[in-house]
Design a protein around this motif. Structure first.
Motif, PDB file in Angstrom:
ATOM      1  N   ALA A 133       0.699  -1.147   0.141  1.00 20.08           N
ATOM      2  CA  ALA A 133       0.142   0.137  -0.149  1.00 20.08           C
ATOM      3  C   ALA A 133       0.937   1.215  -0.087  1.00 20.08           C
ATOM      4  CB  ALA A 133      -0.798  -0.054   1.296  1.00 20.08           C
ATOM      5  N   ILE A 134       2.084   1.224   0.756  1.00 23.29           N
ATOM      6  CA  ILE A 134       2.903   2.269   0.777  1.00 23.29           C
ATOM      7  C   ILE A 134       3.664   2.436  -0.565  1.00 23.29           C
ATOM      8  CG2 ILE A 134       5.063   3.217   1.661  1.00 23.29           C
ATOM      9  CD1 ILE A 134       4.226   1.638   4.221  1.00 23.29           C
ATOM     10  N   GLU A 135       4.092   1.528  -1.250  1.00 15.66           N
ATOM     11  CA  GLU A 135       4.652   1.721  -2.470  1.00 15.66           C
ATOM     12  C   GLU A 135       3.626   2.360  -3.484  1.00 15.66           C
ATOM     13  OE1 GLU A 135       8.175   0.386  -4.889  1.00 15.66           O
ATOM     14  OE2 GLU A 135       7.752   0.614  -2.758  1.00 15.66           O
ATOM     15  N   ALA A 136       2.438   1.721  -3.356  1.00 14.99           N
ATOM     16  CA  ALA A 136       1.271   1.987  -4.526  1.00 14.99           C
ATOM     17  C   ALA A 136       1.402   3.399  -4.400  1.00 14.99           C
ATOM     18  CB  ALA A 136       0.239   1.192  -4.315  1.00 14.99           C
ATOM     19  N   ALA A 137       0.913   3.937  -3.101  1.00 16.60           N
ATOM     20  CA  ALA A 137       0.577   5.407  -2.800  1.00 16.60           C
ATOM     21  C   ALA A 137       1.656   6.512  -3.338  1.00 16.60           C
ATOM     22  CB  ALA A 137       0.388   5.496  -1.458  1.00 16.60           C
ATOM     23  N   MET A 138       2.894   5.840  -3.045  1.00 17.29           N
ATOM     24  CA  MET A 138       4.285   6.650  -3.574  1.00 17.29           C
ATOM     25  C   MET A 138       4.245   6.846  -5.123  1.00 17.29           C
ATOM     26  SD  MET A 138       7.005   6.219  -0.537  1.00 17.29           S
ATOM     27  CE  MET A 138       7.667   7.939  -0.922  1.00 17.29           C
ATOM     28  N   ALA A 139       3.743   5.589  -5.656  1.00 16.30           N
ATOM     29  CA  ALA A 139       3.956   5.531  -7.111  1.00 16.30           C
ATOM     30  C   ALA A 139       2.916   6.671  -7.591  1.00 16.30           C
ATOM     31  CB  ALA A 139       3.639   4.270  -7.640  1.00 16.30           C
ATOM     32  N   GLN A 140       1.834   6.369  -7.021  1.00 11.08           N
ATOM     33  CA  GLN A 140       0.669   7.436  -7.364  1.00 11.08           C
ATOM     34  C   GLN A 140       0.639   8.775  -7.553  1.00 11.08           C
ATOM     35  OE1 GLN A 140      -2.341   5.460  -5.079  1.00 11.08           O
ATOM     36  NE2 GLN A 140      -3.746   5.291  -6.851  1.00 11.08           N
ATOM     37  N   THR A 141       1.579   9.134  -6.532  1.00  9.21           N
ATOM     38  CA  THR A 141       1.774  10.840  -6.378  1.00  9.21           C
ATOM     39  C   THR A 141       3.516  11.317  -6.694  1.00  9.21           C
ATOM     40  OG1 THR A 141       2.859  10.108  -3.998  1.00  9.21           O
ATOM     41  CG2 THR A 141       0.487  10.874  -4.397  1.00  9.21           C
ATOM     42  N   ASP A 142       3.747  10.121  -7.684  1.00  8.09           N
ATOM     43  CA  ASP A 142       5.363  10.566  -8.281  1.00  8.09           C
ATOM     44  C   ASP A 142       6.235  10.921  -7.204  1.00  8.09           C
ATOM     45  OD1 ASP A 142       7.145  11.089 -10.269  1.00  8.09           O
ATOM     46  OD2 ASP A 142       6.580  13.110 -10.349  1.00  8.09           O
ATOM     47  N   ALA A 143       6.102  10.069  -6.156  1.00  6.38           N
ATOM     48  CA  ALA A 143       7.097  10.243  -5.003  1.00  6.38           C
ATOM     49  C   ALA A 143       8.104   9.178  -4.699  1.00  6.38           C
ATOM     50  CB  ALA A 143       6.114  10.607  -3.834  1.00  6.38           C
ATOM     51  N   LEU A 144       8.051   7.992  -5.425  1.00  2.34           N
ATOM     52  CA  LEU A 144       8.963   6.877  -5.385  1.00  2.34           C
ATOM     53  C   LEU A 144      10.543   7.331  -5.194  1.00  2.34           C
ATOM     54  CD1 LEU A 144       7.257   3.662  -7.428  1.00  2.34           C
ATOM     55  CD2 LEU A 144       7.618   4.150  -4.834  1.00  2.34           C
ATOM     56  N   HIS A 145      10.723   8.031  -5.906  1.00  2.00           N
ATOM     57  CA  HIS A 145      12.132   8.590  -6.160  1.00  2.00           C
ATOM     58  C   HIS A 145      12.719   9.314  -4.682  1.00  2.00           C
ATOM     59  CE1 HIS A 145       9.886  12.143  -7.361  1.00  2.00           C
ATOM     60  NE2 HIS A 145      11.075  12.936  -7.239  1.00  2.00           N
ATOM     61  N   LEU A 146      11.525   9.501  -4.029  1.00  2.00           N
ATOM     62  CA  LEU A 146      11.879  10.402  -2.774  1.00  2.00           C
ATOM     63  C   LEU A 146      11.999   9.430  -1.510  1.00  2.00           C
ATOM     64  CD1 LEU A 146       9.461  13.273  -3.492  1.00  2.00           C
ATOM     65  CD2 LEU A 146      11.950  13.407  -3.709  1.00  2.00           C
ATOM     66  N   LYS A 147      11.716   8.072  -1.414  1.00  2.00           N
ATOM     67  CA  LYS A 147      11.734   7.245  -0.640  1.00  2.00           C
ATOM     68  C   LYS A 147      12.761   7.347   0.509  1.00  2.00           C
ATOM     69  CE  LYS A 147      10.689   2.930  -1.306  1.00  2.00           C
ATOM     70  NZ  LYS A 147      10.642   1.479  -2.058  1.00  2.00           N
ATOM     71  N   GLY A 148      13.885   7.849   0.289  1.00  2.00           N
ATOM     72  CA  GLY A 148      14.916   7.740   1.132  1.00  2.00           C
ATOM     73  C   GLY A 148      15.358   8.944   1.664  1.00  2.00           C
ATOM     74  N   ARG A 149      14.535   9.955   1.013  1.00  2.00           N
ATOM     75  CA  ARG A 149      15.015  11.529   1.363  1.00  2.00           C
ATOM     76  C   ARG A 149      14.437  11.850   2.875  1.00  2.00           C
ATOM     77  NH1 ARG A 149      15.199  14.811  -3.001  1.00  2.00           N
ATOM     78  NH2 ARG A 149      15.176  16.619  -1.507  1.00  2.00           N
ATOM     79  N   ILE A 150      14.907  12.673   3.526  1.00  2.00           N
ATOM     80  CA  ILE A 150      14.292  13.214   4.738  1.00  2.00           C
ATOM     81  C   ILE A 150      13.103  14.295   4.507  1.00  2.00           C
ATOM     82  CG2 ILE A 150      14.813  14.390   7.083  1.00  2.00           C
ATOM     83  CD1 ILE A 150      16.191  11.433   6.661  1.00  2.00           C
ATOM     84  N   ALA A 151      12.363  13.913   5.186  1.00  2.00           N
ATOM     85  CA  ALA A 151      10.868  14.451   4.704  1.00  2.00           C
ATOM     86  C   ALA A 151      10.842  16.271   4.965  1.00  2.00           C
ATOM     87  CB  ALA A 151       9.637  14.010   5.459  1.00  2.00           C
ATOM     88  N   THR A 152      11.927  16.452   6.127  1.00  2.00           N
ATOM     89  CA  THR A 152      12.057  18.000   6.537  1.00  2.00           C
ATOM     90  C   THR A 152      12.737  18.495   5.336  1.00  2.00           C
ATOM     91  OG1 THR A 152      13.540  17.253   8.169  1.00  2.00           O
ATOM     92  CG2 THR A 152      11.482  17.435   8.986  1.00  2.00           C
ATOM     93  N   GLU A 153      13.513  17.966   4.639  1.00  2.00           N
ATOM     94  CA  GLU A 153      14.544  18.453   3.853  1.00  2.00           C
ATOM     95  C   GLU A 153      13.846  18.410   2.197  1.00  2.00           C
ATOM     96  OE1 GLU A 153      17.912  16.111   3.818  1.00  2.00           O
ATOM     97  OE2 GLU A 153      18.462  16.645   6.180  1.00  2.00           O
ATOM     98  N   LEU A 154      12.804  18.190   2.076  1.00  2.00           N
ATOM     99  CA  LEU A 154      12.066  18.183   0.836  1.00  2.00           C
ATOM    100  C   LEU A 154      11.429  19.535   0.434  1.00  2.00           C
ATOM    101  CD1 LEU A 154       9.944  14.987   0.831  1.00  2.00           C
ATOM    102  CD2 LEU A 154      12.114  15.305  -0.121  1.00  2.00           C
ATOM    103  N   SER A 155      11.371  19.943  -0.626  1.00  2.00           N
ATOM    104  CA  SER A 155      10.870  21.014  -1.139  1.00  2.00           C
ATOM    105  C   SER A 155       9.290  21.135  -1.041  1.00  2.00           C
ATOM    106  CB  SER A 155      11.020  21.394  -2.772  1.00  2.00           C
ATOM    107  OG  SER A 155      10.187  20.306  -3.647  1.00  2.00           O
ATOM    108  N   GLY A 156       8.740  22.265  -0.991  1.00  2.00           N
ATOM    109  CA  GLY A 156       7.239  22.242  -0.480  1.00  2.00           C
ATOM    110  C   GLY A 156       6.465  21.338  -1.609  1.00  2.00           C
ATOM    111  N   GLY A 157       6.612  21.382  -2.807  1.00  2.00           N
ATOM    112  CA  GLY A 157       6.026  20.635  -3.883  1.00  2.00           C
ATOM    113  C   GLY A 157       6.102  18.829  -3.478  1.00  2.00           C
ATOM    114  N   GLU A 158       7.332  18.489  -3.222  1.00  2.00           N
ATOM    115  CA  GLU A 158       7.867  17.447  -2.886  1.00  2.00           C
ATOM    116  C   GLU A 158       7.160  16.842  -1.733  1.00  2.00           C
ATOM    117  OE1 GLU A 158      12.336  17.081  -4.949  1.00  2.00           O
ATOM    118  OE2 GLU A 158      12.039  17.569  -2.717  1.00  2.00           O
ATOM    119  N   ARG A 159       7.324  17.814  -0.494  1.00  2.00           N
ATOM    120  CA  ARG A 159       6.447  17.264   0.752  1.00  2.00           C
ATOM    121  C   ARG A 159       5.114  17.280   0.292  1.00  2.00           C
ATOM    122  NH1 ARG A 159       7.474  22.010   3.936  1.00  2.00           N
ATOM    123  NH2 ARG A 159       9.727  21.208   3.988  1.00  2.00           N
ATOM    124  N   ALA A 160       4.596  17.839  -0.201  1.00  2.00           N
ATOM    125  CA  ALA A 160       2.871  17.896  -0.580  1.00  2.00           C
ATOM    126  C   ALA A 160       2.598  16.396  -1.026  1.00  2.00           C
ATOM    127  CB  ALA A 160       2.488  19.083  -1.522  1.00  2.00           C
TER     128      ALA A 160
END
Length: 256
Positions: free
Chosen positions: A119-146
């Motif tokens: 479910a986690i993998e599918a959700a991240m794929a749906q939102t074009d966020a799979l490439h962000l998996k290992g990134r620290i969320a507080t270091e993401l841009s506003g759009g990436e975080r959204a």
């Protein structure tokens, strides 16, 4: 299938009457946009529908049951919620942040199962966020975080999704992607309710619009039945160019 209904719903924030006398019924298979000017009561309405604020009058039901008597974990499994403007304080990876969407399904001391991971993998794929998996969320841009936060809501796998301004901080391409995603969720049978400020996006993608003003629901219906010149002048105080069609355009052009 899920049905969320408000019956005479009124909410006060301190001494301020934020929402007054709302009657509506929301059912599965719809993408419903909540629109209105700043301070109209949009966010308070959806928080009321979630049982996150106590009604001053009236009630909210989920499938006929009063939300006040329902277990919060059961509500969280049924309705996924994406609040607006969330601030992240903990340096979690994006993947772990999305995994928080599975918490309503886990018991005490439970670990994520294979189904949770899928479910986690599918959700991240749906939102074009799979490439962000290992990134620290507080270091993401506003759009990436959204996009990651939207993935967290999708990971819940609820029968309904309520998203408050999911297009904020997104570039135009990702705005279109998110609206297509929300419509896809509704077409697959979910109830999707979203607060929007972009009137053309609301007209193009939504099945139904709720127009709020001064805490009241002043129009409810098909997008171009709600987004009329008269309503835009009365509620927003603007003139507008309105072009109907398969991809409607609603462009504010000036002040009344």
């Amino acid at each position: 299938m899920v049905t969320i209904a408000a019956e005479g719903l009124s909410v006060r924030l301190g001494r301020h009457p934020a929402v007054t006398g709302i009657d509506l019924k929301l059912t599965s298979g719809q993408l419903v946009g909540v629109i209105g000017p700043n301070g109209a009561g949009k966010s308070t309405l959806i928080r009321g529908l979630l049982g996150l604020v106590r009604p001053a009058a009236g009630r909210v039901t989920i499938d006929g049951a009063d939300i006040a008597g329902l277990d919060r974990r059961a509500i969280a499994r049924t309705i996924a919620y994406l609040p607006q403007g969330q601030t992240l304080h903990w340096p979690l990876s994006a993947e772990r942040l999305v995994a928080l969407g599975r918490l309503p399904h886990l018991g005490p001391l439970s670990r994520l199962s294979g189904a949770d991971a899928a479910a986690i993998e599918a959700a991240m794929a749906q939102t074009d966020a799979l490439h962000l998996k290992g990134r620290i969320a507080t270091e993401l841009s506003g759009g990436e975080r959204a996009r990651v936060l939207l993935a967290r809501a999708l990971a819940v796998g609820g029968l309904a999704l309520i998203a408050d301004e999911p297009l904020a901080a997104l570039d135009p391409g990702h705005q279109i992607d998110v609206m297509a995603l929300l419509r896809g969720q509704s077409r697959s049978g979910a109830l999707v309710v979203t607060v929007l400020h972009d009137l053309s996006m609301a007209a193009r993608w939504c099945d139904r619009l709720l127009l709020m003003d001064g805490g009241a629901l002043v129009a409810d219906g098909a997008p171009l039945d709600v987004l009329t010149h008269a309503n835009l002048a009365r509620v927003y105080g603007v003139t507008a160019r309105i072009e109907p069609g398969e991809e409607p355009l609603v462009l504010p052009t000036g002040r009344v």
